[in-house]
Every structure is written in C-alpha cells, then in structure tokens.
Design a protein around this motif. Structure first.
Motif, PDB file in Angstrom:
ATOM      1  N   UNK A 160       0.939  -1.576   0.263  1.00 14.73           N
ATOM      2  CA  UNK A 160       0.081  -0.384   0.005  1.00 14.73           C
ATOM      3  C   UNK A 160       0.728   0.905  -0.103  1.00 14.73           C
ATOM      4  N   UNK A 161       2.197   1.537   0.443  1.00 13.69           N
ATOM      5  CA  UNK A 161       2.874   2.463   0.218  1.00 13.69           C
ATOM      6  C   UNK A 161       3.505   2.831  -1.305  1.00 13.69           C
ATOM      7  N   UNK A 162       3.137   4.013  -1.974  1.00 13.09           N
ATOM      8  CA  UNK A 162       3.875   4.527  -2.636  1.00 13.09           C
ATOM      9  C   UNK A 162       4.626   6.123  -2.834  1.00 13.09           C
ATOM     10  N   UNK A 163       5.533   5.459  -4.365  1.00 14.54           N
ATOM     11  CA  UNK A 163       6.201   6.715  -3.929  1.00 14.54           C
ATOM     12  C   UNK A 163       6.656   7.494  -5.194  1.00 14.54           C
ATOM     13  N   UNK A 164       6.651   8.858  -5.962  1.00 11.24           N
ATOM     14  CA  UNK A 164       6.666   9.769  -6.416  1.00 11.24           C
ATOM     15  C   UNK A 164       7.967   9.297  -6.874  1.00 11.24           C
ATOM     16  N   UNK A 165       9.153   9.701  -8.111  1.00  8.60           N
ATOM     17  CA  UNK A 165      10.299   9.694  -8.245  1.00  8.60           C
ATOM     18  C   UNK A 165      10.413  10.950  -9.258  1.00  8.60           C
ATOM     19  N   UNK A 166      11.288  11.823  -9.244  1.00  8.69           N
ATOM     20  CA  UNK A 166      10.817  12.701 -10.423  1.00  8.69           C
ATOM     21  C   UNK A 166      11.984  13.293 -10.737  1.00  8.69           C
ATOM     22  N   UNK A 167      12.905  13.523 -12.400  1.00 13.47           N
ATOM     23  CA  UNK A 167      13.977  14.491 -12.051  1.00 13.47           C
ATOM     24  C   UNK A 167      13.610  15.048 -13.781  1.00 13.47           C
ATOM     25  N   UNK A 168      13.885  16.043 -13.940  1.00 13.18           N
ATOM     26  CA  UNK A 168      13.166  17.335 -15.194  1.00 13.18           C
ATOM     27  C   UNK A 168      12.473  17.200 -15.093  1.00 13.18           C
ATOM     28  N   UNK A 169      11.440  17.165 -16.299  1.00  7.53           N
ATOM     29  CA  UNK A 169      10.181  18.043 -16.361  1.00  7.53           C
ATOM     30  C   UNK A 169       9.331  16.617 -16.969  1.00  7.53           C
ATOM     31  N   UNK A 170       9.500  16.153 -17.279  1.00  7.26           N
ATOM     32  CA  UNK A 170       8.192  15.024 -17.377  1.00  7.26           C
ATOM     33  C   UNK A 170       6.979  14.608 -16.252  1.00  7.26           C
ATOM     34  N   UNK A 171       6.186  14.282 -16.223  1.00  5.28           N
ATOM     35  CA  UNK A 171       5.459  15.140 -14.703  1.00  5.28           C
ATOM     36  C   UNK A 171       4.030  13.421 -14.840  1.00  5.28           C
ATOM     37  N   UNK A 172       3.619  13.708 -13.476  1.00  6.57           N
ATOM     38  CA  UNK A 172       2.718  12.743 -12.330  1.00  6.57           C
ATOM     39  C   UNK A 172       1.773  13.111 -11.670  1.00  6.57           C
ATOM     40  N   UNK A 173       0.929  13.021 -12.623  1.00  8.76           N
ATOM     41  CA  UNK A 173      -1.111  13.385 -12.060  1.00  8.76           C
ATOM     42  C   UNK A 173      -1.581  12.355 -11.690  1.00  8.76           C
ATOM     43  N   UNK A 174      -2.172  13.121  -9.842  1.00  6.31           N
ATOM     44  CA  UNK A 174      -3.203  11.835  -9.739  1.00  6.31           C
ATOM     45  C   UNK A 174      -5.179  12.173  -9.986  1.00  6.31           C
ATOM     46  N   UNK A 175      -5.368  11.404 -10.076  1.00  4.94           N
ATOM     47  CA  UNK A 175      -7.036  11.611 -10.710  1.00  4.94           C
ATOM     48  C   UNK A 175      -7.743  11.156 -10.172  1.00  4.94           C
ATOM     49  N   UNK A 176      -8.709  12.026  -9.644  1.00  4.92           N
ATOM     50  CA  UNK A 176      -9.857  11.044  -8.342  1.00  4.92           C
ATOM     51  C   UNK A 176     -11.156  12.032  -8.467  1.00  4.92           C
ATOM     52  N   UNK A 177     -12.322  11.250  -8.525  1.00  4.51           N
ATOM     53  CA  UNK A 177     -13.643  12.370  -8.557  1.00  4.51           C
ATOM     54  C   UNK A 177     -13.485  13.326  -7.622  1.00  4.51           C
ATOM     55  N   UNK A 178     -12.937  13.724  -6.532  1.00  6.25           N
ATOM     56  CA  UNK A 178     -13.134  14.393  -5.711  1.00  6.25           C
ATOM     57  C   UNK A 178     -11.789  15.997  -5.857  1.00  6.25           C
ATOM     58  N   UNK A 179     -11.027  15.483  -6.087  1.00  4.29           N
ATOM     59  CA  UNK A 179     -10.262  16.754  -6.379  1.00  4.29           C
ATOM     60  C   UNK A 179      -9.437  16.681  -7.768  1.00  4.29           C
TER      61      UNK A 179
END
Length: 372
Positions: free
Chosen positions: A148-167
């Motif tokens: 159940x643990x998750x991590x975002x990993x990021x270097x540069x200008x590619x992107x990670x988004x989350x999507x749900x019905x609330x936000x």
C-alpha cells in the motif's frame, strides 16, 4: 516474436543478473519504437507518439510488475524523455529506464526511498558513463508496493498526475526548470520552460525528488512526457473526465496529440491500482513483467533471485542480436527543446500457481495497436 532465456543460480564469469536484466530491457525497449502505439492490460495503459515534427521518438516508457522470491510485489510506471537538444536522447532514455527498473528488481524486498534513490543514481551514472554528459533524459516514475505504500520519483520536466472524482486532475510533481523552481506551486502548468536544471546523465549533481503518494487504490495516475502535457490542463482533464478505463484515456491523449500536430514526442502511462490484476507467482524465484507502448515481456529469475548478483545467465534460445547503440546524429532543432543549465544546471494478491515459460517477449500482442 518470442525469445527465451534461463537465469539460474551459481558462479560464473558471465554477466550478473542485474546487468543482464538491463541489457534485456534495453533491447526490448528499443525494438518496439514506432510512430504511434499503445499497449494495455487491466488497470494500465501505455502509449507513445513520434509526432509530425520529430524524425524519431526519443521517449521511452514502461510499466513493470515485479514479484520477489519472498512474495514482495511492486507496480512501477516510468516515463523517460530523451533530451532532443543533446546527443542521442533515445539512447539516454532507453538506458535510464532499463537501469532504473533493473535496480528496483534487484532490491525488491527492501524498496524504500533510499533504495529508490540509489536506482535513480544508477541510471544517472550509466547515462553519464555512456554519453559523457553530452546527452540526458528526464525520469518520472510511480513506485507502488503491494503493502500500500507508494512513492513518486522525479527528475526533469516529465510529470506525474493523480486523478479522482473529488479533486480531479492534480499535478504531483514540480518541473526541474527555472520557472518551476522560482515559482514553485504558483507556476503555470500550461507554460512549458525548456531550461532544465537537472536531468538523468548530468553527473554527480543529480538530486532526485522522491516523496510518498497517498490513496493509491482510490486514485488513478497519469505519467506524461512534455509533448503529452503540452496539450494543456483543460484537455487532460476533459480526457479523464470522460473516460473510465486507462486504455481509453491513453488512446485519446495520443490521438489528440497527433491531430493537433504537437511539436514533440508525446508519451503517456495511465495506472489504476483498483483495476490492476496482479500476475500470479508461478515458481520459487522472482518474476518481472514489463509493458512498453508496443510490446510485453516476461522474465523469470530462478534460483538465487534477482538479488543474486553473481548468478550467471544461460541463454537457451534467442534469435535476436545484441542491442545496438543508436547511430549518433544531430537532431533537428525544435521549439522548446531542453537545454542544459550547468550553473544549477492493491494489495497485490497471489493467485494459484501454474506452469509457464521462463521468459517471453511479445511485440504487438493482445491489447496493443501501432501505426508507424
């Protein structure tokens, strides 16, 4: 087209498991590059578009599901965007993706932010060694564990988004650009700044961003290269508001990018943990399954497992030559090409066991489509 290998425990002068994994992944990622292609499975989709402007596609993306000998599991999505303004962006993106995933597999039982950071640095070192700082790539990933643990990993200008019905659509990463650093959360998402402050292949100054991501089961996630999110926030929101499945979202995104003549390669990975169907562990070793935009690959690591770095690899059947390095060619200049700024420059449940082949590579299989 299929290939088979056997990975067994023991000592030999052959390549280590980690090195062999990286080489196999490099070959797999390079073999399937095409004009436009998508690949899907329950809970995931991955697509890439060369676009009408670029002569080649220097984006690389993958989704990997990995299970260790002990039963530890992780689902990983990663996007690497080779830097078109520098030498051999595609080579850098392929190498970074492969080294990053191979390092995660080799340390699957102990995945944590420090281990993930080492995986990023391994990718950075490999690209720097091969290209000498004259080529690079972004790297953005989501690492979701079966715990159940998750991590975002990021270097540069590619992107990670989350999507749900609330936000709705929420940008989780911040671009490693001058504007992204100066303006922070106030930066305009639709304003793309090509002045990268860091990238994979920059050398010792690499400082990856790694942070926890909450709500992995109830949310969907989107990883994009800048060619994909250059469509703008409104279009991305509209795509996800009107689609429920990951594959529909990715296909619509690549079709729209193609129709609007985006100036760059456009790549997207969509993940829905609630819809993902974990692959059973069929044997006593480790399993790695990888999806690219145009193919699917499965590897069994037998005996000592992925962390047995002295385990030799015996190739039992393969009709494929060793992966070749891309020919060096100066890419065409493009608007917004990245520039090196040197100054700061589901709970995964196990299913019943059954017998399966040790490794198989399938290009353009079920769930995929491509248009060169």
């Amino acid at each position: 087209m299929w290939s088979h290998v056997k990975i067994s425990a023991g000592r030999n002068e052959g390549a280590t498991v980690n090195q062999e994994l990286s080489r196999r992944l490099q070959f797999f990622l390079e073999r399937g590059v095409s004009g436009r292609s998508t690949q899907s499975a329950p809970g995931l989709a991955i697509g890439s578009l060369r676009g009408p402007v670029r002569e080649d596609n220097q984006d690389r993306a993958a989704v990997a599901y990995m299970v260790s000998k002990s039963g530890a599991a992780a689902l990983v999505g990663v996007v690497c965007d080779g830097m078109g303004g520098m030498a051999e962006g595609g080579v850098a993106a392929t190498l970074a993706t492969s080294e990053f995933l191979a390092a995660l597999v080799s340390n699957l039982d102990n995945l944590s932010p420090p281990v993930i950071s080492v995986a990023v640095r391994n990718a950075n070192d490999a690209v720097y060694r091969q290209l000498g700082g004259n080529g690079g790539t972004t790297l953005t990933a989501l690492v979701a564990l079966g715990t159940g643990h998750s991590w975002a990993v990021h270097v540069g200008d590619s992107r990670l988004y989350s999507v749900d019905d609330t936000d709705g659509l929420v940008l989780l990463t911040r671009d490693d650009t001058i504007e992204g650093v100066v303006k922070g959360s106030q930066a305009d998402e639709d304003s793309l700044d090509s002045r990268l402050l860091q990238f994979i292949g920059i050398g010792d100054s690499i400082d990856p961003h790694i942070f926890p991501v909450e709500g992995q089961v109830r949310k969907r996630f989107l990883l994009t290269s800048d060619g994909a999110h250059s469509l703008g926030r409104k279009i991305l929101e509209g795509i996800f508001r009107n689609t429920r499945g990951a594959v529909d979202a990715v296909r619509r995104l690549t079709y729209i990018a193609d129709a609007t003549n985006v100036a760059d390669n456009a790549t997207a990975v969509a993940l829905s943990m609630a819809d993902f169907s974990p692959v059973p562990q069929f044997h006593s070793g480790s399993t790695l399954m990888v999806w690219s935009p145009s193919g699917a690959l499965e590897i069994w690591l037998q005996g000592g497992g992925a962390d047995s770095t002295d385990s030799p690899i015996k190739r039992v059947a393969s009709g494929h030559p060793a992966p070749k390095r891309e020919k060096s060619s100066k890419p065409k200049p493009r608007a917004g090409s990245k520039r090196n700024v040197r100054e700061k420059v589901k709970d995964f449940k196990e299913k019943p066991k059954s017998q399966r082949p040790q490794l198989s590579i399938k290009f353009g299989g079920d769930g995929s489509s491509s248009d060169d």
